[in-house]
Each structure stands twice: as C-alpha cells, then as structure tokens.
Write a protein that holds these residues in place. Structure first.
Motif, PDB file in Angstrom:
ATOM      1  N   GLY A 173      37.321 102.707  27.059  1.00  0.00           N
ATOM      2  CA  GLY A 173      37.975 101.737  27.936  1.00  0.00           C
ATOM      3  C   GLY A 173      36.967 100.781  28.527  1.00  0.00           C
ATOM      4  O   GLY A 173      35.753 101.031  28.505  1.00  0.00           O
ATOM      5  N   GLU A 174      37.456  99.692  29.066  1.00  0.00           N
ATOM      6  CA  GLU A 174      36.580  98.692  29.666  1.00  0.00           C
ATOM      7  C   GLU A 174      35.866  99.254  30.891  1.00  0.00           C
ATOM      8  O   GLU A 174      36.272 100.267  31.463  1.00  0.00           O
ATOM      9  CB  GLU A 174      37.401  97.464  30.073  1.00  0.00           C
ATOM     10  CG  GLU A 174      38.011  96.705  28.921  1.00  0.00           C
ATOM     11  CD  GLU A 174      38.826  95.502  29.383  1.00  0.00           C
ATOM     12  OE1 GLU A 174      38.823  95.210  30.599  1.00  0.00           O
ATOM     13  OE2 GLU A 174      39.466  94.862  28.531  1.00  0.00           O
ATOM     14  N   ASN A 286      32.469 101.682  26.629  1.00  0.00           N
ATOM     15  CA  ASN A 286      33.320 100.502  26.741  1.00  0.00           C
ATOM     16  C   ASN A 286      33.216  99.649  25.477  1.00  0.00           C
ATOM     17  O   ASN A 286      33.696  98.522  25.439  1.00  0.00           O
ATOM     18  CB  ASN A 286      32.934  99.669  27.974  1.00  0.00           C
ATOM     19  CG  ASN A 286      31.504  99.143  27.899  1.00  0.00           C
ATOM     20  OD1 ASN A 286      30.803  99.325  26.907  1.00  0.00           O
ATOM     21  ND2 ASN A 286      31.071  98.486  28.954  1.00  0.00           N
ATOM     22  N   GLN A 287      32.561 100.218  24.455  1.00  0.00           N
ATOM     23  CA  GLN A 287      32.401  99.505  23.191  1.00  0.00           C
ATOM     24  C   GLN A 287      33.292 100.121  22.108  1.00  0.00           C
ATOM     25  O   GLN A 287      33.814 101.219  22.274  1.00  0.00           O
ATOM     26  CB  GLN A 287      30.938  99.568  22.734  1.00  0.00           C
ATOM     27  CG  GLN A 287      29.958  98.992  23.748  1.00  0.00           C
ATOM     28  CD  GLN A 287      28.531  99.030  23.241  1.00  0.00           C
ATOM     29  OE1 GLN A 287      28.192  98.391  22.249  1.00  0.00           O
ATOM     30  NE2 GLN A 287      27.680  99.782  23.931  1.00  0.00           N
ATOM     31  N   LYS A 468      28.844  91.236  24.789  1.00  0.00           N
ATOM     32  CA  LYS A 468      28.870  92.263  25.823  1.00  0.00           C
ATOM     33  C   LYS A 468      29.272  91.678  27.173  1.00  0.00           C
ATOM     34  O   LYS A 468      30.051  92.267  27.933  1.00  0.00           O
ATOM     35  CB  LYS A 468      27.495  92.928  25.915  1.00  0.00           C
ATOM     36  CG  LYS A 468      27.475  94.176  26.782  1.00  0.00           C
ATOM     37  CD  LYS A 468      26.149  94.900  26.661  1.00  0.00           C
ATOM     38  CE  LYS A 468      26.178  96.195  27.481  1.00  0.00           C
ATOM     39  NZ  LYS A 468      24.919  96.941  27.367  1.00  0.00           N
ATOM     40  N   LYS A 469      28.761  90.461  27.474  1.00  0.00           N
ATOM     41  CA  LYS A 469      29.113  89.797  28.727  1.00  0.00           C
ATOM     42  C   LYS A 469      30.599  89.454  28.772  1.00  0.00           C
ATOM     43  O   LYS A 469      31.246  89.560  29.811  1.00  0.00           O
ATOM     44  CB  LYS A 469      28.277  88.518  28.889  1.00  0.00           C
ATOM     45  CG  LYS A 469      26.802  88.754  29.158  1.00  0.00           C
ATOM     46  CD  LYS A 469      26.583  89.342  30.533  1.00  0.00           C
ATOM     47  CE  LYS A 469      25.114  89.528  30.836  1.00  0.00           C
ATOM     48  NZ  LYS A 469      24.906  90.192  32.144  1.00  0.00           N
ATOM     49  N   ILE A 470      31.140  89.036  27.638  1.00  0.00           N
ATOM     50  CA  ILE A 470      32.567  88.707  27.558  1.00  0.00           C
ATOM     51  C   ILE A 470      33.410  89.927  27.911  1.00  0.00           C
ATOM     52  O   ILE A 470      34.391  89.851  28.651  1.00  0.00           O
ATOM     53  CB  ILE A 470      32.927  88.177  26.153  1.00  0.00           C
ATOM     54  CG1 ILE A 470      32.298  86.783  25.938  1.00  0.00           C
ATOM     55  CG2 ILE A 470      34.442  88.101  25.961  1.00  0.00           C
ATOM     56  CD1 ILE A 470      32.375  86.292  24.507  1.00  0.00           C
ATOM     57  N   GLN A 471      32.995  91.109  27.379  1.00  0.00           N
ATOM     58  CA  GLN A 471      33.719  92.353  27.664  1.00  0.00           C
ATOM     59  C   GLN A 471      33.567  92.746  29.126  1.00  0.00           C
ATOM     60  O   GLN A 471      34.542  93.108  29.793  1.00  0.00           O
ATOM     61  CB  GLN A 471      33.200  93.475  26.756  1.00  0.00           C
ATOM     62  CG  GLN A 471      33.553  93.298  25.289  1.00  0.00           C
ATOM     63  CD  GLN A 471      32.962  94.401  24.419  1.00  0.00           C
ATOM     64  OE1 GLN A 471      32.039  95.088  24.826  1.00  0.00           O
ATOM     65  NE2 GLN A 471      33.481  94.548  23.213  1.00  0.00           N
ATOM     66  N   GLU A 476      38.748  85.934  28.696  1.00  0.00           N
ATOM     67  CA  GLU A 476      39.680  85.761  27.590  1.00  0.00           C
ATOM     68  C   GLU A 476      39.258  84.519  26.793  1.00  0.00           C
ATOM     69  O   GLU A 476      38.990  83.459  27.361  1.00  0.00           O
ATOM     70  CB  GLU A 476      41.102  85.583  28.109  1.00  0.00           C
ATOM     71  CG  GLU A 476      41.635  86.832  28.824  1.00  0.00           C
ATOM     72  CD  GLU A 476      43.066  86.643  29.298  1.00  0.00           C
ATOM     73  OE1 GLU A 476      43.670  85.608  28.944  1.00  0.00           O
ATOM     74  OE2 GLU A 476      43.549  87.523  30.012  1.00  0.00           O
ATOM     75  N   ILE A 477      39.176  84.689  25.478  1.00  0.00           N
ATOM     76  CA  ILE A 477      38.731  83.592  24.616  1.00  0.00           C
ATOM     77  C   ILE A 477      39.948  82.853  24.067  1.00  0.00           C
ATOM     78  O   ILE A 477      40.822  83.455  23.427  1.00  0.00           O
ATOM     79  CB  ILE A 477      37.883  84.124  23.437  1.00  0.00           C
ATOM     80  CG1 ILE A 477      36.650  84.869  24.011  1.00  0.00           C
ATOM     81  CG2 ILE A 477      37.440  82.991  22.526  1.00  0.00           C
ATOM     82  CD1 ILE A 477      35.840  85.553  22.954  1.00  0.00           C
TER      83      ILE A 477
END
Length: 480
Positions: A173-174, A286-287, A468-471, A476-477
C-alpha cells in the motif's frame, strides 16, 4: 487460580485410598476411578484441575487416556504414575502431553511438590492470560484500525484468517496507509502474542549498516564493534519481525533474508556460527514488488516466498466513506494525548476533510487533525482551522500550495511556545520541502503532458527518483 478438584485413576485400591486421604486432608475435592474407562467418563462429565493417572489400567491405559483427554479438555493437567521406571515410558508420557511423570513407590512429598509446581504454573498462566487480554484490548482491530468500507472489511477478514498461522504476509500500500498497524494486528492476534514484535524500516537505515541491524555482529567484526550485538532477527526470536519498505533492501541482503526463510537461522556479521531463530516475517512495501522482480530489481524467489498471503491496503482517497470515523477517532485520541477538552468538527469541516484526496493517506489525516487541535482553542473546528485545504469549483478539496512560508513558520512557532505540539515542532524543513515539491513536480508533469522521462530531465533528477516522488506525494498524472 489454585487447584481445587483432583481425579485419581488407578486399578490398585490401596493407591487410590492413600492418595485420596492425603489430598482430602489438604482440602482438595477428590474423585476416584478404578480404570481408564471410568476415568474418561468422569473427565467428560466433570471439571477437574488435575488428573493423576496410572500408566497401566484395565481397558484404556494411562497413555491412551492422555490422547483422548487432550482432544476433550486440552487445558487439563495430567500426571502419569508408573511402577516401571523406564526411559521409554517417561519419554512417551511427556510426548503425549503429560504435565509430569512419577515412579512408584513414591513419598507423598513428591505429590506435594507437583501440586505446588502446578499451582505456580497456573498462577503464571493466569497472569499471562490477563496480559494477553490487555494486549489484545490495545491492539483490537476495531480500536486501532478504523473503517468499515468494503475494502477494509476484506482486510479484517484476511487478518482473521492469517493471524493464527505462521505464514509469511506481504502488506502492500501507499505510504501512510497503516501497514505497520496491520502487521501489529496480525502479531497481537496470533499465538505469538506476548513474544517480541520487532519493526525495522529497511529504507531508513544506510545500506552498510542494514546487515548488522538485521543479523547482529560479533565483537571485533569491524571498526567500532566493541562488543557483540544481537540483530533484529535474534531480538524477535519467538515473535514477529516486521520488515517495512522491503522493496528498498539491497539485492545481496535479499539473498540472506531468503536464507532465513528457508533455513530458519542467521549468522552474525564476523561470526561463523549458525543461530536458529523462530521468527514470523511480515513484510511491507509501497512499491510494486512484482514489477521490480520482473526488472531484476528485486529477487523473484524472495518475492514469491514473501507473497504467501498478500494484503493490499487501498489509499484513503478510495475509501472516503471511512474518513468521518477516522476524524472522530483522531480527535478523541489527540485530545486524550494532549489532555485538552474534546473537539468536534462542523458539518462544513467534515465535508472539507472528506472531499480532500489525502495523498499522505491516514498518516496525513492524523497529523492534520492533531495540528488543528493544537492551534485551535474552540471546541468546534471550522474550515478556518484547516488553512492548508481549500475547495475547488469541482467540490474537491486540495492542499493550498500557496500557503506562505511566513504562515508555516508562525504556525510552528506558536505551537512550540505553547508547548503543546507533540508531533516534532522542528519538522518545518520537511513541511516546507513538501509544500514546494508537490506543486513543482505536478507543474512540470502538466507541461510535459505526463512524460516522466522528459519531466525527470527538466527537473534534473533520475526517472526512478521521479517515479518514487510521484507515489510518495500522491500526484495524479494527466496525459490529456
């Protein structure tokens, strides 16, 4: 609870008479059985604290009776008597679950010693039972893992199924979704309750130190190793080790974790002795470990050994129906911790909190609630108490990236001066960095229409770092 009711089963009348007289003289309630079948009937219908059984009786022998009783009343303590002092009898009796074993003829002092030992064991068991209940009460799912959404109900079901066994669990999970809380719930609802729960964040420890943290080291293993140190696996022996952010573990260490899973032993750094450990592993990340394994960034064999039972925690933005309950929980918890009057949220505030996407998940929500309680003296929290959020025209709440540095410093300074902020008043550097990072990365990705390669090039960082920073920041992309 001390012994009260005792059963004596022996085909010799003289032995039954002697034991019953001695035990009743000491105040015990004693029932007698002439053979194994009578003893079994009495045990089935009665509530005994201790059974003293002869090994050889007509019908059902004492050893066979052990097997039958263990199925019926596993908590009944049983002592085996025998006239044949053989190693075989002793080993067999203990193997089948006898509490103790005595050889005829014996002095009554032996029985006294056994009763004293049983009473001591029952007292310790009673204390342990109280401790277990206290621990269970502390870590009960409904008290610490809040939420009744369909996603969380599935998590509860999985915990209930997996906790009693020793299978390895992978929690995914995040960041901020509560992975360690799930691991603790598994441990404190398992048979390992009362044993150590050791947590280690693999991403928080430098690579060169991680191995010695996990496996320990011998004196003189390296410069500065002045004495032997036990690693986390040895510290967790008998209990559970929680390996958080295992996706960040170096490949060479992954091989050693695989060995622990397979061989159930560790070797300290600088040592040659293999040390047996009985440890349950709960890992978290979280990955996407499956993707990392395909890209040879994570050992595929370790991934399959860890992923015996996967638990997927959904982000808070996907279970918004749980937010009101979480808000109430954190309000109550924070006010109790800070010893301040209770707080409630206005309907407008609750709508604001529910609408926000919470990229930092439950952890961000808790810190936001804590900050509002610290800085507000009003029992009713309004939207003004959450200056970091605003409502867009679409009705979605978002973080106000425009929150000024002056406001941030002022907020933290006031909290420090009032001595109420227990969430580290010196974290302003990270707080400001997050305020800058999120809008910067989001702006660059908007300009590159979601092209991460181009975005990383413009930002001057590695693509993996950008991903990784985005996660972490919950960005949201949008590719339109």
């Amino acid at each position: 609870m001390l012994l009260h009711r005792i059963l004596v089963a022996d085909d010799e009348e003289s032995m039954r008479w002697v034991l019953s007289k001695a035990l009743r003289k000491k105040g015990f309630s004693v029932d007698l059985a002439r053979d194994g079948e009578e003893a079994l009937r009495l045990i089935q219908s009665g509530d005994y604290d201790l059974a003293i059984l002869d090994i050889k009786m007509p019908g059902i022998s004492g050893l066979d009776l052990l097997d039958r009783v263990k199925e019926l009343k596993s908590d009944l303590l049983m002592v085996i008597m025998t006239a044949e002092a053989s190693m075989k009898n002793a080993v067999e009796a203990m193997k089948r679950g006898a509490y103790d074993y005595i050889t005829k003829p014996f002095d009554l002092d032996v029985i006294d010693a056994i009763i004293e030992k049983v009473n001591r064991a029952r007292e310790i068991t009673s204390q342990m039972s109280i401790l277990r209940e206290e621990l269970k009460d502390r870590y009960l799912l409904e008290k610490n893992i809040v939420g009744n959404s369909p996603a969380m109900r599935e998590v509860y079901k999985t915990i209930g199924k997996v906790a009693p066994s020793d299978v390895t669990v992978l929690v995914q999970g995040e960041s901020g979704t509560g992975k360690e809380l799930i691991a603790r719930a598994i441990h404190f609802n398992s048979k390992r309750i009362g044993k150590p729960f050791i947590a280690l964040n693999c991403a928080a420890i430098p690579k060169e130190l991680l191995e010695s943290e996990l496996f320990g080291f011998e004196k003189g293993a390296f410069t500065g190793a002045a004495e032997r140190k036990l690693g986390k696996f040895e510290q967790a022996n008998g209990g559970t080790i929680f390996l958080d952010e295992i996706g960040d573990m170096p490949l060479d260490l992954q091989a050693k974790i695989l060995r622990v899973l397979q061989e159930k032993e560790v070797t300290r750094t600088g040592g040659s002795q293999n040390i047996a450990v009985d440890v349950r592993i709960v890992a978290a990340t979280n990955q996407n470990l499956e993707e990392l394994a395909r890209n040879k960034q994570f050992r595929e064999d370790l991934y399959y050994r860890l992923n015996v039972v996967p638990i997927q925690l959904v982000p808070l933005r996907e279970r918004k129906e749980d937010i009101p309950a979480l808000v109430e929980y954190f309000l109550h918890k924070t006010c109790a911790e800070l010893e301040v009057p209770g707080r409630t949220c206005s309907p407008e505030t609750m709508a604001l909190l529910t609408a926000y996407s919470w990229p930092g998940n439950v952890r961000e929500l808790e810190n936001t609630i804590k900050r509002a309680v610290i800085l507000s003296s009003d029992p009713l929290l309004t939207p003004a108490d959450f200056p970091g959020l605003r409502i867009q025209r679409t009705g979605e709440a978002v973080a106000t990236d425009e929150l000024s540095l002056e406001a941030l410093v002022d907020m933290k300074l006031r909290a420090s001066l009032t001595n109420l902020d227990k969430m580290e008043t010196g974290d302003i550097y990270n707080l400001v960095l997050k305020q800058i990072e999120r809008p910067l990365i989001r702006f660059v990705l908007e300009k590159t229409r979601g092209n991460q390669v181009k975005g990383a090039e413009i930002l001057g960082i590695n693509r993996n770092t950008l991903r990784k920073k985005i996660q972490e920041l919950g960005i949201e992309i949008r590719r339109d």
